[in-house]
Design a protein around this motif. Structure first.
Motif, PDB file in Angstrom:
ATOM      1  N   ALA A 114       0.846  -1.195   0.000  1.00  0.00           N
ATOM      2  CA  ALA A 114       0.000   0.000   0.000  1.00  0.00           C
ATOM      3  C   ALA A 114       0.881   1.245   0.000  1.00  0.00           C
ATOM      4  O   ALA A 114       1.869   1.292   0.730  1.00  0.00           O
ATOM      5  CB  ALA A 114      -0.892  -0.003   1.231  1.00  0.00           C
ATOM      6  N   PRO A 115       0.565   2.204  -0.852  1.00  0.00           N
ATOM      7  CA  PRO A 115       1.399   3.414  -0.864  1.00  0.00           C
ATOM      8  C   PRO A 115       1.283   4.138   0.472  1.00  0.00           C
ATOM      9  O   PRO A 115       0.228   4.107   1.101  1.00  0.00           O
ATOM     10  CB  PRO A 115       0.785   4.251  -1.986  1.00  0.00           C
ATOM     11  N   GLU A 128       0.789   7.030   3.113  1.00  0.00           N
ATOM     12  CA  GLU A 128      -0.066   8.222   3.097  1.00  0.00           C
ATOM     13  C   GLU A 128       0.816   9.443   2.837  1.00  0.00           C
ATOM     14  O   GLU A 128       1.595   9.846   3.681  1.00  0.00           O
ATOM     15  CB  GLU A 128      -0.764   8.391   4.450  1.00  0.00           C
ATOM     16  N   VAL A 130       0.406  12.585   2.771  1.00  0.00           N
ATOM     17  CA  VAL A 130      -0.395  13.750   3.117  1.00  0.00           C
ATOM     18  C   VAL A 130       0.492  14.781   3.788  1.00  0.00           C
ATOM     19  O   VAL A 130       1.115  14.504   4.807  1.00  0.00           O
ATOM     20  CB  VAL A 130      -1.530  13.355   4.076  1.00  0.00           C
ATOM     21  N   GLU A 131       0.587  15.934   3.160  1.00  0.00           N
ATOM     22  CA  GLU A 131       1.383  16.996   3.769  1.00  0.00           C
ATOM     23  C   GLU A 131       0.458  18.063   4.323  1.00  0.00           C
ATOM     24  O   GLU A 131      -0.735  18.008   4.142  1.00  0.00           O
ATOM     25  CB  GLU A 131       2.324  17.602   2.725  1.00  0.00           C
ATOM     26  N   SER A 132       1.063  19.009   4.969  1.00  0.00           N
ATOM     27  CA  SER A 132       0.249  20.071   5.552  1.00  0.00           C
ATOM     28  C   SER A 132      -0.458  20.827   4.436  1.00  0.00           C
ATOM     29  O   SER A 132       0.045  20.928   3.334  1.00  0.00           O
ATOM     30  CB  SER A 132       1.120  21.030   6.347  1.00  0.00           C
ATOM     31  N   PRO A 133      -1.644  21.340   4.725  1.00  0.00           N
ATOM     32  CA  PRO A 133      -2.426  21.968   3.659  1.00  0.00           C
ATOM     33  C   PRO A 133      -1.669  23.133   3.035  1.00  0.00           C
ATOM     34  O   PRO A 133      -1.248  24.035   3.742  1.00  0.00           O
ATOM     35  CB  PRO A 133      -3.681  22.467   4.383  1.00  0.00           C
ATOM     36  N   GLU A 134      -1.481  23.058   1.735  1.00  0.00           N
ATOM     37  CA  GLU A 134      -0.708  24.102   1.063  1.00  0.00           C
ATOM     38  C   GLU A 134      -1.560  25.358   0.871  1.00  0.00           C
ATOM     39  O   GLU A 134      -1.094  26.467   1.038  1.00  0.00           O
ATOM     40  CB  GLU A 134      -0.181  23.585  -0.273  1.00  0.00           C
ATOM     41  N   VAL A 135      -2.825  25.153   0.513  1.00  0.00           N
ATOM     42  CA  VAL A 135      -3.666  26.323   0.334  1.00  0.00           C
ATOM     43  C   VAL A 135      -3.881  26.977   1.682  1.00  0.00           C
ATOM     44  O   VAL A 135      -4.149  26.332   2.675  1.00  0.00           O
ATOM     45  CB  VAL A 135      -5.013  25.968  -0.304  1.00  0.00           C
ATOM     46  N   ARG A 181      -5.031  28.989   4.866  1.00  0.00           N
ATOM     47  CA  ARG A 181      -6.262  29.246   5.587  1.00  0.00           C
ATOM     48  C   ARG A 181      -6.592  30.717   5.500  1.00  0.00           C
ATOM     49  O   ARG A 181      -5.727  31.553   5.360  1.00  0.00           O
ATOM     50  CB  ARG A 181      -6.057  28.904   7.064  1.00  0.00           C
ATOM     51  N   MET A 219     -20.186  29.119  -3.960  1.00  0.00           N
ATOM     52  CA  MET A 219     -18.868  28.549  -4.249  1.00  0.00           C
ATOM     53  C   MET A 219     -19.001  27.129  -4.794  1.00  0.00           C
ATOM     54  O   MET A 219     -18.211  26.702  -5.635  1.00  0.00           O
ATOM     55  CB  MET A 219     -17.998  28.582  -2.999  1.00  0.00           C
ATOM     56  N   ALA A 220     -20.018  26.403  -4.318  1.00  0.00           N
ATOM     57  CA  ALA A 220     -20.250  25.045  -4.825  1.00  0.00           C
ATOM     58  C   ALA A 220     -20.600  25.104  -6.314  1.00  0.00           C
ATOM     59  O   ALA A 220     -20.082  24.316  -7.112  1.00  0.00           O
ATOM     60  CB  ALA A 220     -21.369  24.367  -4.041  1.00  0.00           C
ATOM     61  N   ASP A 274     -17.474  25.842  -8.290  1.00  0.00           N
ATOM     62  CA  ASP A 274     -16.535  24.737  -8.431  1.00  0.00           C
ATOM     63  C   ASP A 274     -17.080  23.617  -9.300  1.00  0.00           C
ATOM     64  O   ASP A 274     -16.333  22.970 -10.024  1.00  0.00           O
ATOM     65  CB  ASP A 274     -16.144  24.189  -7.049  1.00  0.00           C
ATOM     66  N   MET A 275     -18.365  23.319  -9.236  1.00  0.00           N
ATOM     67  CA  MET A 275     -18.929  22.242 -10.055  1.00  0.00           C
ATOM     68  C   MET A 275     -20.447  22.296  -9.991  1.00  0.00           C
ATOM     69  O   MET A 275     -21.044  21.848  -9.010  1.00  0.00           O
ATOM     70  CB  MET A 275     -18.442  20.886  -9.548  1.00  0.00           C
ATOM     71  N   ALA A 297     -22.568  18.828  -9.745  1.00  0.00           N
ATOM     72  CA  ALA A 297     -22.535  18.227  -8.410  1.00  0.00           C
ATOM     73  C   ALA A 297     -23.366  19.056  -7.437  1.00  0.00           C
ATOM     74  O   ALA A 297     -24.012  18.508  -6.537  1.00  0.00           O
ATOM     75  CB  ALA A 297     -21.095  18.123  -7.916  1.00  0.00           C
TER      76      ALA A 297
END
Lengths: 354, 256
Positions: free
Chosen positions: A8-9, A11, A13-18, A20, A208-209, A212-213, A216
């Motif tokens: 299994a690869p 995880e 997961v890094e800290s959120p780049e975008v 806050r 915003m929803a 974005d799409m 959906a």
């Protein structure tokens, strides 16, 4: 077979780049607002018309467009047109119903802007992107033309440009530079608060929803048509009040020519430079668009005094301004607001991590 | 099983003359997990799209919770309580996990635009209530740690879970899951299977799901419907479907 199965690869997961959002406390906001009110009583009269009033009004127009484009994702080049609706509607209300208090006249002007926004926003129910932009251009060409063409809108003034009626509220004359500043600042504070309420509510989330799409969003139960038209209405309401203030509190005249396509582009630049989808972005972008040309012209006047003639220096300023915009957008496509957030995060970590 | 929550009668769909679905009929009982299986292009996703109104069928009838769905549209389906996830994640990718989940609650929203604008009336209490519901669902799916992350930056498996959370938060009666385990490894599939079972048992949600992994399907579902070239070729319990010669042919091919 199982032996060959890839592990299994991990995880990754890094800290959120975008970044806050900058959570600014209500005290800081209140302090900022008070500081702006206090500013009105200390600065020289020159500041009002040169910097403060145009900065606030263009920030307000930017805020209106940002609701539509940055939050709800509907592109528009009709900002100038919706500003002109606000200016002419408010002028006619002041002229024909002089007994109404000034704030009511401004709100009525805004409501006409909202109506125009809904009408020219109807194509958004069928088309998107460039095609929608083209249809808002129709508003940009049609509405100022309409106000120029039919004398009724400008009370049959021959020049097509009319001086603004006197601004009075509760017996106070708001025609002085300070009065016009306070009128503008108060309008901006109230409308920004209302916009903030909206974008942090379920309504803003729905916008915003859709941005974005939209498929959906519909499947998640969000009413698409209502929200698109609501974003046009509210955005145009704010833009129309900005237009009325531009005419009455800044220029002192109502003239369709001051709401041309250039105006629409300037407001669009404001939100691109400041930051799409952020309220602070409209203010930062407006400060940039108002201050940088003044800065450039002061610097060039001092550095190259006499070396270049005035006409050429003006062209150079435009080139420099354009180059700055391109540079900032390459450095940070999400606008100066994101640049500011990044700087703040770096500073917060500074001694530990550069 | 109890009576049918969703019944599909004679549904046909075509795109410019190409038939995607031909006269499909079956029932989904209240409270069951129903798996739609079949080779690629069999029409499984199209059928889900017909159920929640993304596509309009040419012919046929849908009945949901005893009422005929005459002209299903995505929003109407959502309001009636049909939740949905997509094969390729359809998240609001610039919003946080929490905002994505909250957006799924709009069908329950009662506060008006003006109430929100002026922060009066039901605005504050509804925001608080929604936040609680969203946090519950986030905890249920064990994604609390990612609550404030922008979803576009999460790994695929977590995005799938966020999408499930968004569909689940408004407590739909029927949940349509389009390949909820696509692209996952064995452990992740086990995890999602457990969530799907939990949703079905604890929240009493009826589930229709599309899945390719036959092992998972057989273990998870109460009812299996097999599609091939837009036609239904099998319908019954997992055991019945496994023994159905048509299904075996469709999956394994015939001996030439």
């Amino acid at each position: 077979m199982t032996a060959l199965a890839a592990p299994a690869p991990p995880e990754t997961v890094e800290s959120p780049e975008v970044l806050r959002r900058w959570r600014v406390g209500p005290l800081a906001i209140a302090g900022l607002v008070l500081a702006f009110y206090a500013l009105g009583f200390v600065v020289h009269d020159y500041w009002f018309n040169a910097i403060l009033i145009p900065f606030l009004i263009m920030a307000l127009a930017g805020l209106g467009l940002n609701l539509l484009t940055g939050y709800a994702g509907q592109a528009s080049l009709g900002t100038g047109a919706f500003m002109s609706v606000g200016a002419f509607a408010t002028y006619n209300v002041l002229l024909r119903l002089p007994d109404l208090p000034l704030p009511v006249s401004l709100v009525i002007g805004g409501l006409f802007g909202a109506l125009a926004g809904v009408i020219f926003g109807l194509p958004s129910l069928r088309i998107k992107g460039f095609y929608l932009t083209a249809s808002t251009l129709a508003a940009q060409f049609f509405l100022p033309w309409l106000f120029n063409q039919y004398g009724w809108f400008s009370n049959y003034t021959t020049s097509g440009s009319i001086s603004a009626p006197k601004l009075v509220f509760l017996g106070a004359d708001l025609s002085t530079p300070l009065g016009r500043y306070l009128l503008t600042l108060t309008s901006v504070v109230i409308l920004t608060w209302l916009a903030w309420n909206l974008v942090t509510s379920q309504v803003g989330r729905n916008w915003m929803a859709i941005r974005d799409m939209d498929t959906a969003a519909a499947v998640a139960g969000i009413p698409i048509a209502f929200n698109k038209l609501a974003s046009f209405a509210i955005s145009s309401f704010i833009i129309a009040i900005a237009g009325a203030l531009w005419a009455f509190a800044y220029l002192g005249t109502v003239d369709a020519r001051s709401f041309d396509l250039d105006r629409s582009f300037t407001v669009l630049f404001i939100i691109i430079i400041g930051g799409m989808g952020s309220i602070a972005g409209a203010f930062i972008g407006s400060a940039f668009v108002i201050l940088v040309p003044i800065l450039i012209s002061n610097v060039s006047a001092n550095l190259f005094a006499g070396a270049i003639d005035a006409g050429q220096s003006e062209n150079l300023q435009k080139i420099l301004f354009g180059a700055l915009i391109v540079y900032f957008l390459i450095k940070e496509p999400n606008g100066l607001y994101a640049l500011l957030l990044r700087a703040r995060r770096r500073l917060a970590l500074w001694p530990l991590k550069s | 099983m109890s009576e049918a929550l969703l019944s599909i009668r004679d549904v046909s769909l075509s795109f410019k003359g190409i038939k995607a679905l031909t006269a499909i009929s079956f029932d989904v009982a209240d409270g069951e997990i129903c798996a739609l299986i079949g080779p690629n292009g069999a029409g499984k996703s199209s059928l889900l799209n017909v159920i929640n109104g993304v596509y309009r069928s040419d012919r046929g009838e849908l009945t949901f919770a005893g009422k005929a769905l005459r002209r299903p549209r995505p929003r109407l389906a959502a309001r009636l309580g049909i939740g949905r996830t997509f094969q390729n994640n359809a998240l609001f990718k610039r919003l946080t996990v929490l905002d994505n989940v909250l957006a799924g609650l709009t069908r329950k929203a009662r506060a008006s635009l003006l109430e929100h604008t002026f922060r009066v009336g039901r605005s504050a209490s509804e925001s608080r209530h929604f936040r609680e519901l969203a946090e519950d669902t986030i905890a249920f799916l064990e994604i609390e740690a990612y609550r404030d992350w922008i979803v576009g930056q999460l790994p695929y498996g977590l995005q799938k879970r966020v999408e499930l959370a968004r569909a689940l938060v408004s407590r739909p009666r029927l949940l349509l899951l389009d390949e909820p385990m696509a692209g996952m490894n064995h452990d992740e599939k086990q995890e999602i299977s457990r969530f799907i079972l939990d949703v079905n048992r604890d929240l009493k949600t009826t589930i229709v799901l599309i899945e390719h992994d036959i092992g998972v399907v057989m273990g998870l579902s109460d009812h299996v419907v097999v599609l091939d070239y837009g036609r239904k070729i099998g319908d019954g319990s997992p055991q019945e479907v496994r023994d159905n010669p048509d299904v075996v042919t469709a999956y394994l091919g015939t001996v030439h």
